[in-house]
Design a protein around this motif. Structure first.
Motif, PDB file in Angstrom:
ATOM      1  N   GLU A  67      -7.171 -18.761  10.248  1.00 44.72           N
ATOM      2  CA  GLU A  67      -6.545 -17.834  11.184  1.00 44.72           C
ATOM      3  C   GLU A  67      -5.334 -17.208  10.519  1.00 44.72           C
ATOM      4  N   LEU A  68      -5.171 -15.917  10.728  1.00 44.10           N
ATOM      5  CA  LEU A  68      -3.997 -15.205  10.244  1.00 44.10           C
ATOM      6  C   LEU A  68      -3.409 -14.418  11.396  1.00 44.10           C
ATOM      7  N   GLN A  69      -2.123 -14.649  11.665  1.00 45.30           N
ATOM      8  CA  GLN A  69      -1.375 -13.848  12.619  1.00 45.30           C
ATOM      9  C   GLN A  69      -0.418 -12.990  11.796  1.00 45.30           C
ATOM     10  N   PRO A  70      -0.743 -11.726  11.611  1.00 40.32           N
ATOM     11  CA  PRO A  70       0.002 -10.901  10.647  1.00 40.32           C
ATOM     12  C   PRO A  70       1.467 -10.732  11.009  1.00 40.32           C
ATOM     13  N   SER A  71       2.287 -10.825   9.986  1.00 36.31           N
ATOM     14  CA  SER A  71       3.720 -10.575  10.146  1.00 36.31           C
ATOM     15  C   SER A  71       4.082  -9.161   9.728  1.00 36.31           C
ATOM     16  N   ALA A  72       3.173  -8.486   9.036  1.00 36.69           N
ATOM     17  CA  ALA A  72       3.389  -7.096   8.609  1.00 36.69           C
ATOM     18  C   ALA A  72       2.057  -6.361   8.638  1.00 36.69           C
ATOM     19  N   ILE A  73       2.087  -5.146   9.184  1.00 32.32           N
ATOM     20  CA  ILE A  73       0.871  -4.331   9.301  1.00 32.32           C
ATOM     21  C   ILE A  73       1.155  -2.942   8.752  1.00 32.32           C
ATOM     22  N   ALA A  74       0.293  -2.484   7.865  1.00 33.42           N
ATOM     23  CA  ALA A  74       0.388  -1.121   7.336  1.00 33.42           C
ATOM     24  C   ALA A  74      -0.906  -0.394   7.662  1.00 33.42           C
ATOM     25  N   LEU A  75      -0.792   0.713   8.386  1.00 31.72           N
ATOM     26  CA  LEU A  75      -1.951   1.522   8.761  1.00 31.72           C
ATOM     27  C   LEU A  75      -1.860   2.875   8.074  1.00 31.72           C
ATOM     28  N   LYS A  76      -2.969   3.291   7.502  1.00 34.32           N
ATOM     29  CA  LYS A  76      -2.983   4.575   6.800  1.00 34.32           C
ATOM     30  C   LYS A  76      -4.234   5.356   7.185  1.00 34.32           C
ATOM     31  N   ALA A  77      -4.026   6.610   7.559  1.00 35.79           N
ATOM     32  CA  ALA A  77      -5.129   7.523   7.845  1.00 35.79           C
ATOM     33  C   ALA A  77      -4.878   8.788   7.040  1.00 35.79           C
ATOM     34  N   LYS A  78      -5.563   8.924   5.939  1.00 35.31           N
ATOM     35  CA  LYS A  78      -5.371  10.069   5.042  1.00 35.31           C
ATOM     36  C   LYS A  78      -6.455  11.097   5.345  1.00 35.31           C
ATOM     37  N   PHE A  79      -6.143  12.019   6.244  1.00 33.92           N
ATOM     38  CA  PHE A  79      -7.122  12.981   6.727  1.00 33.92           C
ATOM     39  C   PHE A  79      -6.582  14.407   6.667  1.00 33.92           C
ATOM     40  N   ASN A  80      -5.960  14.757   5.551  1.00 36.32           N
ATOM     41  CA  ASN A  80      -5.479  16.125   5.322  1.00 36.32           C
ATOM     42  C   ASN A  80      -4.361  16.552   6.264  1.00 36.32           C
ATOM     43  N   GLN A  81      -3.601  15.593   6.820  1.00 36.97           N
ATOM     44  CA  GLN A  81      -2.518  15.975   7.728  1.00 36.97           C
ATOM     45  C   GLN A  81      -1.449  16.805   7.039  1.00 36.97           C
ATOM     46  N   ASN A  82      -1.391  16.762   5.712  1.00 39.72           N
ATOM     47  CA  ASN A  82      -0.401  17.532   4.951  1.00 39.72           C
ATOM     48  C   ASN A  82      -0.870  18.951   4.665  1.00 39.72           C
ATOM     49  N   HIS A  83      -2.018  19.343   5.217  1.00 41.74           N
ATOM     50  CA  HIS A  83      -2.567  20.687   5.007  1.00 41.74           C
ATOM     51  C   HIS A  83      -2.395  21.541   6.265  1.00 41.74           C
ATOM     52  N   PRO A  84      -2.411  22.850   6.110  1.00 40.75           N
ATOM     53  CA  PRO A  84      -2.420  23.732   7.277  1.00 40.75           C
ATOM     54  C   PRO A  84      -3.639  23.457   8.167  1.00 40.75           C
ATOM     55  N   MET A 110       0.849  -1.191   0.000  1.00 37.21           N
ATOM     56  CA  MET A 110       0.000   0.000   0.000  1.00 37.21           C
ATOM     57  C   MET A 110       0.888   1.246   0.000  1.00 37.21           C
ATOM     58  N   TYR A 111       0.598   2.158  -0.897  1.00 37.24           N
ATOM     59  CA  TYR A 111       1.312   3.431  -0.937  1.00 37.24           C
ATOM     60  C   TYR A 111       0.856   4.286   0.239  1.00 37.24           C
ATOM     61  N   SER A 112       1.817   4.747   1.041  1.00 35.74           N
ATOM     62  CA  SER A 112       1.468   5.498   2.238  1.00 35.74           C
ATOM     63  C   SER A 112       2.519   6.566   2.516  1.00 35.74           C
ATOM     64  N   PRO A 113       2.333   7.785   1.988  1.00 33.14           N
ATOM     65  CA  PRO A 113       3.257   8.879   2.297  1.00 33.14           C
ATOM     66  C   PRO A 113       3.364   9.082   3.799  1.00 33.14           C
ATOM     67  N   ARG A 114       4.478   9.638   4.218  1.00 31.58           N
ATOM     68  CA  ARG A 114       4.774   9.718   5.652  1.00 31.58           C
ATOM     69  C   ARG A 114       3.720  10.494   6.435  1.00 31.58           C
ATOM     70  N   HIS A 115       3.061  11.469   5.797  1.00 30.17           N
ATOM     71  CA  HIS A 115       2.033  12.237   6.510  1.00 30.17           C
ATOM     72  C   HIS A 115       0.887  11.341   6.975  1.00 30.17           C
ATOM     73  N   PHE A 116       0.649  10.256   6.230  1.00 30.78           N
ATOM     74  CA  PHE A 116      -0.549   9.452   6.460  1.00 30.78           C
ATOM     75  C   PHE A 116      -0.261   8.104   7.109  1.00 30.78           C
ATOM     76  N   ALA A 117       1.004   7.716   7.188  1.00 31.34           N
ATOM     77  CA  ALA A 117       1.360   6.434   7.792  1.00 31.34           C
ATOM     78  C   ALA A 117       1.191   6.500   9.308  1.00 31.34           C
ATOM     79  N   VAL A 118       0.604   5.466   9.879  1.00 30.35           N
ATOM     80  CA  VAL A 118       0.334   5.412  11.322  1.00 30.35           C
ATOM     81  C   VAL A 118       0.963   4.134  11.877  1.00 30.35           C
ATOM     82  N   GLU A 119       1.632   4.252  13.013  1.00 28.90           N
ATOM     83  CA  GLU A 119       2.228   3.080  13.663  1.00 28.90           C
ATOM     84  C   GLU A 119       1.484   2.661  14.925  1.00 28.90           C
ATOM     85  N   ASP A 120       0.664   3.534  15.455  1.00 23.51           N
ATOM     86  CA  ASP A 120      -0.064   3.245  16.685  1.00 23.51           C
ATOM     87  C   ASP A 120      -1.153   2.207  16.406  1.00 23.51           C
ATOM     88  N   LEU A 121      -1.043   1.040  17.039  1.00 18.48           N
ATOM     89  CA  LEU A 121      -1.995  -0.042  16.779  1.00 18.48           C
ATOM     90  C   LEU A 121      -3.389   0.244  17.323  1.00 18.48           C
TER      91      LEU A 121
END
Length: 207
Positions: free
Chosen positions: A156-173, A1-12
């Protein structure tokens, strides 16, 4: 998944919120011909720290029920259109789409023993009956349907990699972000929910 740094989230906690909102996921595997195959299924999500388990089941007739190995689960969050007119500088902007989503990759394991399947179906029934105030339970409410477990296969899936994205205008004033939230507040329930998520991601829960 394409996820620019403004929108990438690490908090589970974002992943927790996505599953709490909607645990009806897209499960994608690769079939014998090398083509992607998708099923759309409700799941049970469990997290203990960074250890995560996602369980669900297919109809035994589903071709994906014979899949094993690498898989992708997509968890869908709120989403919606954002008009340039909602910004403080509309002549400098273009339309966009705001959304939150999670991609979880790992090796898929299947199971068909009756005890695990019964436990899974019981958990799924509880997860959706309790919020409705319903008292249907499995197998107590349908003892004659135990044999129906033969028609499903669990996974059952126990994920080995997780990508979280929240694209909510964080790159805007800040003024632009608040303008979008204010405009969404004028909309329907779908847009109100999107505004709530934007508020939390950008500014915390405080209004």
């Amino acid at each position: 998944m394409y996820s620019p740094r403004h929108f990438a989230v690490e908090d589970l906690s974002l992943l927790d919120a996505l599953f709490k909102r909607d645990a009806f996921v897209s499960l994608i595997t690769i079939d014998a011909e090398g083509l992607p195959f998708a099923s759309h299924v409700p799941v049970i999500y469990r997290r203990d720290g960074e250890r995560i388990s996602i369980r669900g089941h297919w109809s035994r007739a589903n071709p994906q029920a014979h899949a094993a190995g690498p898989a992708l689960i997509i968890v869908h969050g709120p989403h919606g259109y954002v008009s340039p007119r909602w910004y403080t500088d509309p002549d400098q902007q273009v339309p966009t789409w705001n959304y939150a989503v999670a991609h979880l990759r790992g090796n898929l394991q299947s199971f068909d023993d009756a005890e695990r399947l019964q436990s899974l179906v019981a958990e799924l029934a509880d997860a959706y009956e309790v919020p409705l105030g319903g008292d249907w339970r499995f197998p107590e409410s349908a003892p004659g349907r135990i044999d129906s477990l033969r028609g499903i296969i669990g996974f059952e899936l126990q994920p080995s990699a997780i990508a979280l994205k929240a694209k909510f205008n964080q790159n805007h004033p800040e003024a632009n972000r608040r303008g979008v939230i204010q405009a969404l507040r004028q909309g329907d329930g779908h847009e109100q929910e999107l505004a709530d998520w934007m508020q939390r991601i950008n500014f915390g829960n405080a209004e």
